[in-house]
Design an enzyme around this catalytic site. Structure first.
Site: not given
Ligand code: GLY
Length: 393
Positions: A113, A170
């Site tokens: 992320d 994600d």
């Molecule tokens: N990337 C984690 C979420 O969307 O909660």
């Protein structure tokens, strides 16, 4: 302002009658943006240099800087700087690049992320103001992300610890960091990794009906696809609404960077499924496939992220297709504004913008709260509705 593009705030419906949602939103935008300025200025007073992630009893917390959401608050401040030109937003946003960079030099749990963390901070700082340190930090983050590529399975691994074979939907949103780095360095390696990951997602995550799963587990040695895991969705086969939004928006971005029509088609298919599943108020429950949906929590963050992704799609396709996406985004934004937003400035007891966000329903974590990424994407979508596409993602 050098980042992004300025496009018409008009709705280009081709029709001359009635006021549709796009026109209604444009009509209300000046007052809405003024209220937003008051609200975020108040948040700045209350939050200061803390790192908000989710509210508890109406107040934002102060989260670890290596947590995946740490870029959204400074990113929102940059967006407000772009929208208003107020120095107070720039001054509060700028120090975050250095704070987040510390996660590279100290023990931390950074993972896939880093795009969510460094695109709305260091990279946006560079895009808006030419900050060379922002460029350096953004490229360091891109190198870190590229290093997570699994060659056998052609995916970017998710998370850390024992999950060497896990990939998650994600990550579609983090690919923009790699495409940006390739363009910046005139070096195709980063884009090659991003496109390989997007192709794997297309093959193993996107279902024929346009829904997507959250997690796929691969054999990290052979690359063989082993199983779908429900993750933050209800379970295998379900359709976690924020995951649908990540995919809708992420594939639109991937098309913008590559011009590859397969990714545009994927984004459109996912968008059509998302829109077909929406309830009357255009704000989804946390999963579209709940066996007993009555009384289940909504997720306003999914709605806000989808609205921004739909406006991205509207920019990428010609008239008349763009009407569908702009109208849908506008309906979502109007519903969020009228039914779920707290735009009153100076409210000490309710710091978030959007109510009824859901973080991780299966674990019962952060349900029916404000989430900083919901707030961020709401602001980003309103910036696009005004005609400023900051191209953060
Ligand atoms: N990337 C984690 C979420 O969307 O909660």
């Amino acid at each position: 302002m050098t980042a992004g593009q300025q496009v018409s705030a008009g709705t280009d419906t081709g029709s001359g009658h009635g006021r549709d949602a796009g026109e209604e939103l444009v009509h209300r935008l000046p007052a809405l943006l003024e209220a937003l300025d008051g609200k975020v200025s108040g948040m700045l007073q209350q939050i200061g240099s803390r790192s908000p992630h989710r509210t508890e009893n109406g107040l934002y917390d102060d989260c670890r800087h290596d947590w995946w959401t740490s870029g959204f608050w400074p990113g929102m401040l940059w967006l407000m700087y772009g929208l208003t030109g107020k120095e107070s937003y720039r001054e509060a946003a700028a120090p975050w690049d250095g704070r987040l960079e510390q996660c590279f030099v100290q023990p931390s749990n950074l993972h896939h992320d880093v795009g969510f963390q460094f695109l709305p901070t260091a990279v946006l700082h560079y895009k808006l103001l030419g900050d060379s340190e922002g460029r350096r930090r953004g490229l360091a983050a891109a190198n870190f992300l590229a290093g997570r590529f699994n060659l056998a399975g052609r995916f970017l691994r998710a998370w850390n610890q024992e999950k060497a074979g896990w990939a998650i939907i994600d990550s579609c949103m983090n690919l923009s960091l790699l495409y940006w780095a390739s363009a910046e360095l005139a070096d195709p390696r980063f884009a090659q990794i991003a496109t390989a990951h997007a192709e794997t997602v297309l093959q193993h995550f996107v279902r024929p009906d346009g829904s997507v799963c959250h997690i796929v587990r691969f054999d990290p040695a052979s690359g063989e696809c082993l199983e779908e895991i429900g993750g933050q969705g209800f379970g295998p086969g379900s359709a976690w609404s924020r995951g649908q939004a990540w995919a809708l928006y992420g594939f639109a971005n991937t098309y913008r960077y590559t011009g590859d029509e397969r990714f545009l088609a994927a984004s459109q298919r996912i968008a059509h499924h998302f829109l077909a599943c929406l309830p009357d108020d255009s704000v989804p429950l946390w999963d579209f496939r709940l066996p007993e949906p009555a009384g289940e929590p909504k997720d306003t963050s999914a709605a806000a992220c989808a609205a921004s992704g739909l406006l991205e799609l509207a920019k990428l396709v010609p008239y008349p297709q763009n009407r569908l996406y702009r109208e849908a985004a506008s309906r979502i934004l109007l519903s969020l504004t009228d039914g779920f937003a707290n735009l009153a400035s100076g409210r000490e007891d309710e710091q978030g913008i959007l109510r009824e966000g859901t973080g991780h329903c299966p674990e019962g974590v952060n349900v029916n709260v404000s989430l900083i990424y919901g707030d961020y994407f709401y602001v980003e979508a309103l910036a696009k509705a005004k005609g400023w596409y900051p191209d953060v993602f």
